[in-house]
Design an enzyme around this catalytic site. Structure first.
Site, PDB file in Angstrom:
ATOM      1  CE  LYS B  76       5.158 -24.218 -17.068  1.00 23.23           C
ATOM      2  NZ  LYS B  76       5.661 -25.309 -16.217  1.00 23.23           N
ATOM      3  CB  SER B 151       8.252 -27.078 -18.601  1.00 20.13           C
ATOM      4  OG  SER B 151       7.467 -27.007 -17.421  1.00 20.13           O
ATOM      5  CB  SER B 175       8.697 -27.627 -14.597  1.00 20.24           C
ATOM      6  OG  SER B 175       8.899 -28.601 -15.579  1.00 20.24           O
TER       7      SER B 175
END
Lengths: 96, 478
Positions: B76, B151, B175
């Site tokens: 990420k 996310s 997330s």
């Protein structure tokens, strides 16, 4: 209770966010709906419960006092927008 | 190779059936061919990946290979990397090259992993749809008109699309687990403190935790084992050994379903899929009982006071002076405000204003202090329940993947969907989502949450559940 446009403007200034009027209005609406939902916290009887700031209670975490290599100056400066003579350049803070 | 798990790939590499460079090239080519329709990656570095793969192959050849040698991993884009930019999906960090690698990146390198690139996220990990990224949306591999969740939507979509067997994300309120559920993969958030946060760009420091994605529980565990453990560079890192899957037979496992979630906003189709999965676990000898967690419904409100409060403080560092671009304004304050006002996106600004508000004089006690008290109350309720049941179970997300743009006019409804996932962050508990079925062709996730430090048993239980439910398919992207 609802948050006024002036309060949004004030808080945005505290948070160092320059916003235009349209954004301020949008944020006012969103903040009121979110804070409206958070009102439910007010009706809970929390008694004398102490606040829980952290998930895991580790205390007195100290690093050993051993010297380590710090960041190289050129590396530390590499992401800055403006540098001069090995320094960060900041906008004028103290006027004459 | 798309269908291979990380463990199978590792085994094939050890048997010399394939080389680390061939594995890297296979996934890099697949990303190049198919990621245009998904948008999982913000940056792919072929050159760096192939260098890492060559190095991994050398260690395989000379017998010094690490556990992940030659295994492709995606990160990420809020995990710092010296080699390639870290943007957090924000224009305020456009092109930013961090000066140090995150602890988990160092650990991946030691384990021999091959980092393919950085994945898309909601700006600074604030969101549940990956739509607030400044660099475009990510699409769900099961239906490209839908969101992958967020996310960590890029990492979840990358694993689901077969762009990499495993990936890292971060989980502040769900997330990792929510996008895992929406994309039909496994998402694991370890106990707070079991994985170092050094180099995980801070959003809400008391809630943030690095999490793992895999197509199987074993793969998530494989990755967790490699990156967890004590790091003196993070003062909240727990001095304990790495996470390791401990086998747990299903017979006798006690699962508790919060009764408060029975009458809440869970979509009936999602509830049906989860109930059917729980029924088949009963047949394997697990028991499912209803439990009482009165505060669980306050989780979203508590979270949306605490997380923005911490974020408003953490994000004060973005001032256009030491890193990132600068937008000139009037004097020092004007330049900082102009940089932040122009370069942060809407959701981030909204949360910073909210966080500043709840911390300001006159509101601190009413909101922030009270939220911390409710946090303690909720954590205590969970801890009490863990004396009666082994795991709290529920759907991971009240809904399956939603359409892109569906919540554009109702951001609060999207936030309300964090209902099932936020308690684990507020309490610091380990929590895992695994696919348990599908509704209208879209994956449904089952969430398990356990007491602090039960990570190994949680993974073992989830592994047994996965075996009982059978393998979950992958979407067909060609």
């Amino acid at each position: 209770m609802s948050i006024t446009l002036d309060e949004v403007r004030h808080v945005a200034r505290l948070a160092r966010l320059e916003l235009d009027e349209a954004e301020l209005l949008a944020f006012q609406g969103e903040l009121n709906s979110l804070l409206g939902r958070c009102q439910e916290l007010q009706s809970i009887d929390v008694g004398e419960l102490s606040p829980r700031t952290h998930a895991v209670a580790l205390t007195n975490v100290l690093a050993d006092d051993t010297p380590t290599q710090g960041l190289d100056q050129s590396l530390a400066l590499r992401g800055a927008a403006v540098t001069r003579a090995g320094l960060f350049v900041v906008p004028t803070i103290i006027e004459e | 190779m798309t269908g291979w798990t990380a463990r199978e790939t590792a085994a094939a590499l050890r048997r010399r059936e394939v080389s680390a460079v061939e594995v890297a090239e296979f996934f890099l080519d697949r990303i190049q061919r198919l990621d245009l329709q998904i948008g999982a990656f913000l940056a792919v570095s072929r050159e760096w990946a192939l260098q890492q793969a060559e190095l991994a192959q050398k260690t395989i050849d000379d017998g010094s290979a690490g556990p992940l040698s030659g295994i492709p991993v995606a990160l990420k884009d809020n995990l710092t990397t010296r080699e390639i930019p870290t943007t957090c999906g924000s224009r305020i960090l456009e092109g930013h090259r961090p000066v140090y690698d995150a602890h988990v990146v160092e650990r991946l390198a030691q384990a021999g992993a091959v980092i393919l690139g950085k994945t898309n996220l909601d700006e600074f990990a604030m969101g549940g749809s990956t739509e607030s990224s400044a660099y475009g949306v990510t699409r769900n591999p099961w239906d490209t008109d839908r969101s992958p969740g967020g996310s960590s939507g890029g990492s979840a979509a990358a694993v689901a699309a077969g762009f990499c067997p495993v990936a890292l994300g971060s989980d502040t309120g769900g997330s990792v687990r929510q996008p895992a559920a929406l994309c039909g993969v496994v998402g694991f958030k370890p106990t707070y403190g079991r994985v170092s946060r050094r180099g995980l760009v801070a959003f809400a420091s008391s809630l943030d935790q690095v999490g793992m994605f895999g197509r199987t529980v074993e793969d998530a565990a494989f990755l967790a084992e490699a990156v967890s453990g004590h790091d003196p560079g993070d003062s909240t890192s727990i001095p304990f050994e790495p996470v390791s899957l401990e086998p747990v037979p299903l017979k006798g496992v006690r699962l508790g379903f919060p009764k408060q979630l029975r009458d809440s906003a869970i979509d009936p189709d999602v509830a049906r899929v989860v109930d059917a999965a729980l029924a088949s676990l009963r047949k394997e000898g697990a028991s499912v009982v209803e439990i009482d967690l009165p505060s669980i419904e306050l989780g979203v409100s508590t979270y949306y006071v605490i997380a923005p409060a911490e974020a408003s403080s953490n994000l004060a560092r973005y001032d256009g002076i030491r890193f990132g671009p600068r937008v000139d304004g009037d004097g020092h304050v004007g330049t900082v405000a102009s940089t932040r006002g122009k370069l942060f996106g809407h959701e981030v600004k909204m949360r910073m204003i909210l966080g500043t508000y709840v911390l300001s004089a006159g509101y601190y006690d009413a909101y922030y202090h009270r939220a911390l008290q409710v946090r303690g109350m909720m954590a205590a309720e969970f801890e009490k329940v863990f004396q009666e049941v082994d795991w709290v179970v529920s759907p991971t997300s009240p809904r399956t993947a939603f359409r892109l743009g569906e919540f554009a006019d109702d951001p609060l409804a999207l936030k309300a969907m964090d209902l099932c996932t936020v308690p684990a962050n507020l309490g610091g508990f380990p929590s895992l989502s695994l696919p348990c079925g599908a509704s209208d062709g879209l994956p449904v996730g089952l969430l398990l949450t356990g007491p602090a430090m039960s990570d190994g048993r949680l993974l073992g239980t989830a592994h047994s559940i996965e075996s009982a439910l059978g393998p979950f398919p992958a979407p067909d992207l060609g």
